[in-house]
Design a protein around this motif. Sequence first.
Motif, PDB file in Angstrom:
ATOM      1  N   ILE A   1      36.751 -10.114  61.853  1.00  0.00           N
ATOM      2  CA  ILE A   1      36.858  -8.744  62.345  1.00  0.00           C
ATOM      3  C   ILE A   1      36.832  -8.741  63.863  1.00  0.00           C
ATOM      4  O   ILE A   1      36.073  -9.487  64.490  1.00  0.00           O
ATOM      5  CB  ILE A   1      35.740  -7.850  61.764  1.00  0.00           C
ATOM      6  N   PHE A   2      37.709  -7.924  64.434  1.00  0.00           N
ATOM      7  CA  PHE A   2      37.793  -7.745  65.884  1.00  0.00           C
ATOM      8  C   PHE A   2      37.511  -6.269  66.152  1.00  0.00           C
ATOM      9  O   PHE A   2      38.186  -5.399  65.597  1.00  0.00           O
ATOM     10  CB  PHE A   2      39.178  -8.149  66.391  1.00  0.00           C
ATOM     11  N   ARG A   3      36.528  -5.985  67.001  1.00  0.00           N
ATOM     12  CA  ARG A   3      36.024  -4.630  67.135  1.00  0.00           C
ATOM     13  C   ARG A   3      36.084  -4.108  68.566  1.00  0.00           C
ATOM     14  O   ARG A   3      35.960  -4.859  69.519  1.00  0.00           O
ATOM     15  CB  ARG A   3      34.555  -4.572  66.677  1.00  0.00           C
ATOM     16  N   SER A   4      36.251  -2.790  68.660  1.00  0.00           N
ATOM     17  CA  SER A   4      36.019  -2.069  69.902  1.00  0.00           C
ATOM     18  C   SER A   4      35.208  -0.839  69.518  1.00  0.00           C
ATOM     19  O   SER A   4      35.755   0.177  69.084  1.00  0.00           O
ATOM     20  CB  SER A   4      37.334  -1.660  70.569  1.00  0.00           C
ATOM     21  N   ASP A   5      33.890  -0.958  69.627  1.00  0.00           N
ATOM     22  CA  ASP A   5      32.997   0.133  69.247  1.00  0.00           C
ATOM     23  C   ASP A   5      32.945   1.167  70.365  1.00  0.00           C
ATOM     24  O   ASP A   5      33.101   0.846  71.547  1.00  0.00           O
ATOM     25  CB  ASP A   5      31.591  -0.387  68.970  1.00  0.00           C
TER      26      ASP A   5
ATOM     27  N   VAL B   1      37.435   1.435  66.929  1.00  0.00           N
ATOM     28  CA  VAL B   1      38.537   0.847  66.166  1.00  0.00           C
ATOM     29  C   VAL B   1      38.199  -0.606  65.872  1.00  0.00           C
ATOM     30  O   VAL B   1      37.399  -1.229  66.575  1.00  0.00           O
ATOM     31  CB  VAL B   1      39.879   0.919  66.938  1.00  0.00           C
ATOM     32  N   CYS B   2      38.818  -1.129  64.829  1.00  0.00           N
ATOM     33  CA  CYS B   2      38.658  -2.551  64.533  1.00  0.00           C
ATOM     34  C   CYS B   2      39.858  -3.059  63.761  1.00  0.00           C
ATOM     35  O   CYS B   2      40.633  -2.273  63.199  1.00  0.00           O
ATOM     36  CB  CYS B   2      37.355  -2.839  63.768  1.00  0.00           C
ATOM     37  N   ILE B   3      40.020  -4.360  63.772  1.00  0.00           N
ATOM     38  CA  ILE B   3      41.075  -5.034  63.015  1.00  0.00           C
ATOM     39  C   ILE B   3      40.420  -6.120  62.177  1.00  0.00           C
ATOM     40  O   ILE B   3      39.696  -6.965  62.701  1.00  0.00           O
ATOM     41  CB  ILE B   3      42.143  -5.656  63.939  1.00  0.00           C
TER      42      ILE B   3
END
Length: 199
Positions: A69-73, A83-85
Motif C-alpha cells: 500500500i502506498f498512502r497519502s494521508d 488517498v492510497c494505492i
Amino acid sequence: DDESTPESESAFSSIKCKLINARSINNKLPELHELLDNNPDISVLCITESWLKSDTSNTTILNNRDYSIFRSDRLGYQAGGGVCIIVNDLMVNAVDVRVDCSSNSFDIVCIDVVNTHQPIRIITCYRPPSTDTNETAVAEMRKIIECLEKLCDVDATVVILGDFNMPYIDWTNPVLTADGDRCSTLFTEFTTLYTLNSW
C-alpha cells in the motif's frame, strides 16, 4: 474521473485497475478484504477519501495479504480526504514516487509500475467539492495542476485516477472557455495540454 494518454490503452491493458471512494477505510476493512480476496485479478486498487491517519498501520489495512500500500494521508487534524494505492505484489512491481506538493485541501499519491512492457505511472488524487469560481478553490486547483504537471513530465504512460469533483465539465464534450478563473477551465486546459482522455 479517470484520465490517460492515448498511448496508455495498450500499455495499461496489461494490468487491471479499479477506483473506489471509500469514505473511511477503517470503517470498511471487512469489505476491503472481501474485495481483495474475491477479485485477485485486480492489479491496482486506487482509493480516494481513505480517511486514514498515521495511527493506522499498513498491516492493519492489508492483514497479511500479498499486497503493498502506498498512502497519502490527510495532514493535520482536518477530517476526511486521503488517498492510497494498493497493489497486488504477485502481479505488479511498483515503486513509490515522491510527490513534491502538500496541502490540507487535496491529496495525491503516485507510483510507477515497472514490470510492464513500458513503464506506467499511476496517480491518484482527491479534491473536495467546491464552487467553480471560489477564489480559494481556484488557487488550490492551480496547485493541483502544477503538481500533476510535474508528475506527468516522465517517459511513461500516465494514468490519473481520482475524484476531482468536477460536475461543471461535460467529459463527453469538454469545452475550453476564456474564463481562466474557474476550476473547470483550468482542469480542462490541463487535460487538453497533456492530451489526456477520460474513460
